[in-house]
Design an enzyme around this catalytic site. Structure first.
Site, PDB file in Angstrom:
ATOM      1  N   CYS A  56     -32.698   7.758 -11.128  1.00  0.00           N
ATOM      2  CA  CYS A  56     -33.701   6.862 -10.549  1.00  0.00           C
ATOM      3  C   CYS A  56     -34.445   7.573  -9.421  1.00  0.00           C
ATOM      4  O   CYS A  56     -35.662   7.440  -9.286  1.00  0.00           O
ATOM      5  CB  CYS A  56     -33.041   5.594 -10.014  1.00  0.00           C
ATOM      6  SG  CYS A  56     -32.153   4.618 -11.257  1.00  0.00           S
ATOM      7  N   ASP A 462     -17.133  19.125  17.087  1.00  0.00           N
ATOM      8  CA  ASP A 462     -17.654  18.833  18.410  1.00  0.00           C
ATOM      9  C   ASP A 462     -16.477  18.958  19.379  1.00  0.00           C
ATOM     10  O   ASP A 462     -15.313  18.967  18.960  1.00  0.00           O
ATOM     11  CB  ASP A 462     -18.234  17.419  18.436  1.00  0.00           C
ATOM     12  CG  ASP A 462     -18.659  16.988  19.825  1.00  0.00           C
ATOM     13  OD1 ASP A 462     -19.350  17.768  20.500  1.00  0.00           O
ATOM     14  OD2 ASP A 462     -18.266  15.889  20.241  1.00  0.00           O
ATOM     15  N   ASP A 650     -24.060  13.620  17.993  1.00  0.00           N
ATOM     16  CA  ASP A 650     -23.511  14.273  16.803  1.00  0.00           C
ATOM     17  C   ASP A 650     -23.957  13.595  15.516  1.00  0.00           C
ATOM     18  O   ASP A 650     -23.783  14.159  14.436  1.00  0.00           O
ATOM     19  CB  ASP A 650     -21.978  14.250  16.842  1.00  0.00           C
ATOM     20  CG  ASP A 650     -21.411  15.030  18.002  1.00  0.00           C
ATOM     21  OD1 ASP A 650     -21.920  16.132  18.272  1.00  0.00           O
ATOM     22  OD2 ASP A 650     -20.469  14.538  18.656  1.00  0.00           O
TER      23      ASP A 650
END
Length: 773
Positions: A56, A462, A650
């Site tokens: 699609c 992080d 983040d």
């Protein structure tokens, strides 16, 4: 949510559009929700109905590319959100785009962040109802069919057999008409647009089987195949419901970002009065008042006032940052206890928060274009099924068989190749693997992430709140215990996170009565005629003591205490490494995975964490754009990156990575962007999610191969006339059971807590009390 001019116009246009849904044409009067860039390019976002798979996506994007003037068309499969851009002088407009989408078989309306969640809930409810109807009908039809099978080897009369067939028809026909609607509608929508979708062979097989069964029953034939048709729908709906259950992608993204926005701002007028106005009326250069506890409405620079702000939007560091005149503040930052006068530097729609949202949108659109295993299998499946059925019917006709025999063989091929096993192959593994991850403390947001997690070769962390625990701790004590006790009691009256670390040493004591907090400085109280102060070095006249504490622990922050004219004391406060961070990083490296740390925090803090973990690859002071750039660079180099982060800064990187993971304590936007969330204080779930992902991907491939092998055996038998539609339905059901049983292997066995690989010398180093922020 910030009400810019474009957003206000969007809301008004959406309301008008909703009222005019029955009109054949929207017309240019409904173009008001279109936004325009500084270069004049027009952009509109649509919610597109009927989107199911990557086929699609490609059909819509290719189809819109044919509209004159359209420069960009990007569809987010998760949200079914289509972004279209076109040149200002082009012939394209909202009406042309909507009509082109309608021609492709998709209805569209202005995108509303609340509407996809409502549509998703309605679709799930509809599929569950269809599954319930198909399951109920299957049980009853199969009971009748078993009676006919038993009667065929006993003394059942033809009259009784025909009666049982007609009762089956009375149950199966209305049930199939209702339960099969999701497939029928998909097939018709594709045919109107000139496309053959996966729903078409399903619809064709079900309809032909039912029609043939009615004809056979009317003719008094021995066999009817109502049970095969309704069982086919039942198994396919199981796969569709499982798939829908695992498509819980980031519906909350827009709402989470909206929570950081303001609807109005307190503008300071030329005469000095303050008036609340919509953000759309505020231009760069205007002055706004940010009261204590409010969020900064727009990017700006502080003209007057001092306070502390939550700067985690930019750095990810949860400790508030002291700001004063001349400091820059981003939209969405939370103001502390001081009133600020801010000169606006960016208009609404161009703030840092808007940039984060744009980065998120682009990253999610890029990820939605990744074709998963089931999509790739589907693209090959549809033409092969049609070719096999057509060749079977033609072959029987050429061999001299009558139309009845040829049609019977062709229907048997359609039924035996119907994608029950294919439809269950992936969702069944996803559901079982999600349960296994839940036992390991991981909540899976996106089932399709399992395939991506199984191919990870690089893990990027992080720092703040990810490698470290979210709450700060007292690194070291100073002075005597009595001084620490008084400082801790005073800390109970402060809302500052650093004060909270000190307050844990209060040992159940009560706060000092009458304590008052000085905005942006600290807290004070008068006890027995002596003023006690707790806060910044300047507030406590403790600059020398603070410098000494930072020299001993350069990665820490300090909070100072002073009693009257006595000697001040500086307490270093930092965030602790997660208890198993060293072991987990060592295990990742032992598995041959590349490990890096990307942080928005200061270099000294990041360097200290990297040194403790033995990670040589690290960067500090990164903005959200910088993190995305690093992730994309790794992707271009052929790396498949797992991003583990928790801050709002983040979130774009989490969306841009090949796969992503966040702690459950992460910012709401980061939770929404991540593929999975992990519970607890340790990082062991990182190892668990990679292990389960690899096992799940392997089982998905095995299931696809099993489904393929089943078709290789069953199709020739059906084409040769050795399988009636009844036996074909039983074989199809058997293949579904096989792939489901194989999927159960994704549960695995409980994994022990991570430890250092055998190649490491000595025990894992203990994590001392002096920790890093």
């Amino acid at each position: 949510m910030c009400c810019t001019d474009a957003a206000l116009a969007y809301v008004e246009a959406h309301a008008a559009w909703s009222e005019a849904n029955t009109r054949p044409s929207l017309g240019r009067n409904y173009d008001a929700f279109v936004t325009r860039s500084h270069a004049g390019a027009a952009r509109a976002e649509f919610a597109v109905e009927g989107v199911r798979c990557a086929a699609c996506l490609s059909a819509i994007e290719r189809g819109l590319a044919e509209v004159p003037g359209v420069a960009l068309a990007r569809l987010n499969l998760t949200e079914r959100r289509l972004a279209v851009e076109w040149a200002p002088d082009a012939a394209a407009d909202v009406e042309a785009i909507r009509l082109r989408l309608a021609a492709l078989g998709y209805a569209a309306h202005p995108f509303d962040p609340r509407r996809p969640a409502d549509a998703e809930a309605a679709e799930s409810e509809r599929l569950i109802r269809a599954l319930a109807v198909a399951g109920f009908a299957s049980m009853n039809v199969m009971l009748l069919a078993i009676s006919v099978w038993a009667g065929s080897v006993s003394d059942m009369t033809p009259e009784n057999r025909d009666l049982f067939h007609w009762i089956q028809a009375l149950v199966a026909l209305p049930a199939a008409a209702y339960a099969g609607r999701p497939f029928y509608e998909g097939a018709l929508r594709g045919l109107r647009a000139g496309r053959i979708t996966m729903d078409f062979p399903i619809t064709l097989g079900v309809v032909l089987t039912l029609v043939m069964s009615v004809v056979e029953t009317a003719l008094g034939a021995t066999h009817a195949y109502f049970d095969g048709a309704i069982m086919l729908l039942f198994f396919l709906l199981i796969g569709r419901v499982l798939e829908q259950a695992m498509r819980r992608r980031t519906r909350a993204l827009a709402e989470n970002l909206a929570a950081l926005r303001c609807e109005t701002a307190a503008r300071i007028e030329a005469d000095g009065s303050v008036r609340d106005v919509p953000l759309g009326e505020i231009a760069p250069g205007a002055r706004v008042l940010v009261r204590p506890g409010e969020r900064v409405p727009m990017d700006g620079r502080i003209e007057r006032g001092r306070s502390e702000i939550d700067a985690s939007l930019v750095t990810g560091e949860t400790v508030p940052v002291a700001v004063g005149e001349g400091a820059r503040v981003p939209a969405g930052a939370l103001n502390g206890d001081g009133a600020l006068v801010v000169a606006v530097t960016a208009a609404a729609g161009a703030s840092f928060l808007d940039e984060v949202e744009a980065l998120m949108r682009r990253a999610l659109e890029a990820r939605s274009r990744i074709m998963v295993l089931s999509d790739r299998a589907t693209r090959l499946y549809v033409p092969l099924v049609h070719a096999a059925a057509a060749l079977t019917g033609a072959g029987w006709l050429l061999a001299g068989a009558g139309p009845h025999a040829a049609l019977l063989a062709a229907v048997a091929v359609l039924v035996v190749t119907c994608p029950c096993a294919l439809g269950l192959a992936i969702p069944a593994v996803q559901v079982v693997a999600a349960g296994a991850l839940f036992r390991d403390g991981v909540l899976l947001n996106d089932g399709s992430a399992l395939e991506r997690l199984g191919r990870i070769d690089t893990v990027v962390f992080d720092k703040t709140g990810t490698l470290t625990l979210p709450e700060p701790v007292l690194v070291a004590t100073a002075g005597d215990d009595a001084t620490l006790g008084r400082a801790a009691r005073l800390a109970l009256s402060s809302r500052h996170p650093m004060a909270a670390a000190l307050a844990r040493a209060a040992d159940g004591a009560e706060p000092y009565p009458g304590a008052q907090e000085a905005a942006g400085l600290g807290v004070r109280a008068v006890v027995d005629g002596v003023e006690l102060r707790l806060g910044s070095p300047a507030f406590c006249s403790a600059e020398a003591q603070a410098a000494a504490a930072l020299a001993a622990a350069p990665e820490a922050s300090v909070i100072c205490f002073r009693a009257g004219a006595g000697e001040p004391v500086a307490y270093p406060v930092a965030q602790a490494l997660r208890p198993d961070a060293v072991e987990v990083v060592a295990a990742l490296r032992a598995q041959g995975r590349r490990v890096a740390v990307l942080s928005g925090d200061r270099a000294s803090a990041v360097a200290a964490v990297a040194a403790r973990l033995g990670v040589a690859e690290w960067e500090a002071g990164l903005s959200p754009q910088d993190k995305i750039a690093r992730i994309e660079a790794l992707g271009r180099a052929g790396r498949r990156v797992l991003m583990v982060g928790d801050g709002l800064n983040d979130a774009p990187a989490l969306a841009a990575a090949h796969a992503s993971l966040s702690p459950v304590t992460a910012a709401h936007v980061s939770q929404a962007a991540a593929d999975a969330l992990f519970l607890g204080r340790g990082l062991a779930p990182v190892l668990a999610v990679l292990a389960v992902g690899a096992r799940a991907r392997r089982l998905m491939m095995e299931n696809l191969w099993l489904a393929g092998a089943y078709n290789l055996v069953a199709v020739p038998l059906a084409a040769a006339g050795l399988l009636t539609p009844l036996i074909a339905a039983l074989a199809m059901s058997g293949s579904s059971v096989v792939v489901t049983l194989n999927a159960l292997r994704a549960r695995g066995r409980p994994r022990p807590a991570p430890s250092l690989p055998s190649g490491e010398s000595g025990p894992a180093p203990a994590i001392p009390a002096v920790l890093v922020p």
